[in-house]
Design a protein around this motif. Sequence first.
Motif, short mmCIF file in Angstrom:
data_model
loop_
_atom_site.label_atom_id
_atom_site.label_comp_id
_atom_site.label_asym_id
_atom_site.label_seq_id
_atom_site.Cartn_x
_atom_site.Cartn_y
_atom_site.Cartn_z
N GLY A 165 0.81 -1.22 0.00
CA GLY A 165 0.00 0.00 0.00
C GLY A 165 0.84 1.27 0.00
N GLY A 166 2.16 1.11 -0.01
CA GLY A 166 3.03 2.29 -0.06
C GLY A 166 3.08 3.06 1.24
N ALA A 167 2.94 2.36 2.38
CA ALA A 167 3.05 3.05 3.68
C ALA A 167 4.47 3.58 3.86
N ASP A 168 4.58 4.66 4.60
CA ASP A 168 5.90 5.27 4.84
C ASP A 168 6.56 4.70 6.09
N ILE A 169 5.71 4.29 7.03
CA ILE A 169 6.21 3.75 8.30
C ILE A 169 5.42 2.47 8.58
N ILE A 170 6.12 1.42 8.97
CA ILE A 170 5.45 0.15 9.29
C ILE A 170 5.92 -0.28 10.68
N LEU A 171 4.96 -0.51 11.57
CA LEU A 171 5.33 -0.96 12.93
C LEU A 171 4.79 -2.37 13.14
N ILE A 172 5.68 -3.30 13.43
CA ILE A 172 5.27 -4.70 13.65
C ILE A 172 5.79 -5.21 15.00
N PRO A 173 5.17 -6.24 15.56
CA PRO A 173 5.57 -6.71 16.88
C PRO A 173 7.02 -7.16 16.96
N GLU A 174 7.55 -7.66 15.85
CA GLU A 174 8.92 -8.21 15.87
C GLU A 174 9.99 -7.12 15.94
N ILE A 175 9.60 -5.86 15.62
CA ILE A 175 10.57 -4.76 15.67
C ILE A 175 10.01 -3.67 16.59
N PRO A 176 10.32 -3.72 17.89
CA PRO A 176 9.81 -2.70 18.80
C PRO A 176 10.23 -1.30 18.33
N TYR A 177 9.30 -0.36 18.45
CA TYR A 177 9.57 0.96 17.89
C TYR A 177 9.95 1.98 18.97
N ASN A 178 10.66 3.00 18.51
CA ASN A 178 10.97 4.16 19.34
C ASN A 178 10.15 5.31 18.74
N ILE A 179 9.28 5.89 19.51
CA ILE A 179 8.35 6.89 18.98
C ILE A 179 9.11 8.08 18.37
N ASN A 180 10.30 8.38 18.92
CA ASN A 180 11.07 9.50 18.37
C ASN A 180 11.55 9.22 16.95
N LYS A 181 11.82 7.95 16.67
CA LYS A 181 12.24 7.58 15.30
C LYS A 181 11.06 7.74 14.35
N VAL A 182 9.87 7.44 14.86
CA VAL A 182 8.66 7.59 14.05
C VAL A 182 8.45 9.07 13.71
N ILE A 183 8.63 9.92 14.74
CA ILE A 183 8.47 11.37 14.54
C ILE A 183 9.53 11.87 13.54
N ASP A 184 10.79 11.37 13.71
CA ASP A 184 11.86 11.79 12.79
C ASP A 184 11.48 11.48 11.35
N ALA A 185 10.90 10.30 11.15
CA ALA A 185 10.54 9.87 9.79
C ALA A 185 9.44 10.78 9.22
N ILE A 186 8.51 11.17 10.08
CA ILE A 186 7.43 12.08 9.62
C ILE A 186 8.04 13.45 9.28
N ASP A 187 8.92 13.93 10.17
CA ASP A 187 9.55 15.24 9.94
C ASP A 187 10.36 15.24 8.64
N LYS A 188 11.05 14.15 8.41
CA LYS A 188 11.88 14.03 7.20
C LYS A 188 11.01 14.19 5.95
N ARG A 189 9.84 13.55 5.99
CA ARG A 189 8.93 13.67 4.84
C ARG A 189 8.45 15.12 4.68
N THR A 190 8.16 15.74 5.83
CA THR A 190 7.69 17.13 5.77
C THR A 190 8.76 18.01 5.12
N LYS A 191 10.01 17.79 5.54
CA LYS A 191 11.12 18.60 4.98
C LYS A 191 11.27 18.37 3.48
N GLN A 192 10.88 17.15 3.06
CA GLN A 192 10.97 16.84 1.61
C GLN A 192 9.77 17.41 0.85
N GLY A 193 8.91 18.08 1.59
CA GLY A 193 7.74 18.70 0.95
C GLY A 193 6.54 17.78 0.83
#
Length: 358
Positions: free
Chosen positions: A193-221
């Motif tokens: 489906g072309g998701a930008d971020i995928i969170l699955i049980p096998e890879i515990p996430y750090n919410i700050n990394k999620v925010i960084d990824a969103i910010d990066k996209r914003t900076k890319q316009g």
Amino acid sequence: MKRIGILTSGGDCQALNAAMRGVVKGLSHNVDDLEIYGFYDGYKGLIYGNYRLLTSADFSGILTKGGTILGTSRQPFKLMRVPDENGLDKVEAMKHTYHKLNLDCLVILGGNGTQKTANLLREEGLHVIHLPKTIDNDIWGTDITFGFQSALNIATDTIDYIHTTAASHNRVFIVEIMGHKVGWLPLHAGIAGGADIILIPEIPYNINKVIDAIDKRTKQGKGFTILAVAEGAISKQDAKLSKKELKAKMKKSKYPSVSYEVAALVEEKSGREVRVTVPGHMQRGGSPCAFDRVLCTQLGAAAAQAILEKDYGYMIGMVNGRTERIPLNEVAGKLKTVDPNCQLIQEAKQIGICFGDE
Ligand code: F6P
């Protein structure tokens, strides 16, 4: 003469009927005198003797029909040795029904828990054949389970729909995909489906990394971001908790599911507007896709062949594109999880998909 019992157990999926049809057609095409006993609502029907004598006609015209004509229920494996509220020994009751009907074999369609009970019945001397069903694709020993591809199409469609509205509004969207313990479905649906971020049980996430990824996209316009989040996605902190501690935390949580917690944190930390979509049981609904119909026809035919050869005690799986008989005792109790370092994850990371870990 063959006397076969058949039941569907655990959460349903789109291709259960297609698989039963495959088994029954594979037998009726080769056996003149066939008796088929259909047990209602999974192991419950076997325990309480709730069944019906069916004919091959009952299994005709159901290839495209979702759900299960026999009904299903969850009967946890861990409670199988625990007597019911009236003191009934469930395992003995199942054996009794099997022997009373003089069955040659019991065909059991279900996921991991169902498979464990199938193996228990095998240990108790019953002839069983198991067919691997689950949208979660987490059964060890088979490359794929039936239901997975059909659910994947629905989950992917959901992300596709979200894409257009997300782009119009410049919002962050979270699509919660089924999968409590394993992430096959969110992983594949997220990529498809072309998701930008995928969170699955096998890879515990750090919410700050999620925010960084969103910010990066914003900076890319890019004004919007889509997250595919597994029902069982877990933060790095929560992954350190014991099962008991996590359960207690979730019980106290004000959020209906992890997606809402992620949404709240993203809103709070990034100031972005977030929406959550939960397709839920829709993912198990509707007709089986073409892939699952073919898969179930193959698995059903291979199960029929094993029964004709009186070769019992197996799961019929798909290994490297071929059906195979896999001894139940080798697979029961094992879970097929996503390897965080597998090629698919590496390639997804290569194209910039974030998994919340780096
Ligand atoms: O195992 C299949 C599955 O759909 C999971 O993906 C999901 O977590 C669970 O079943 C939901 O269970 P229930 O139908 O009991 O709500």
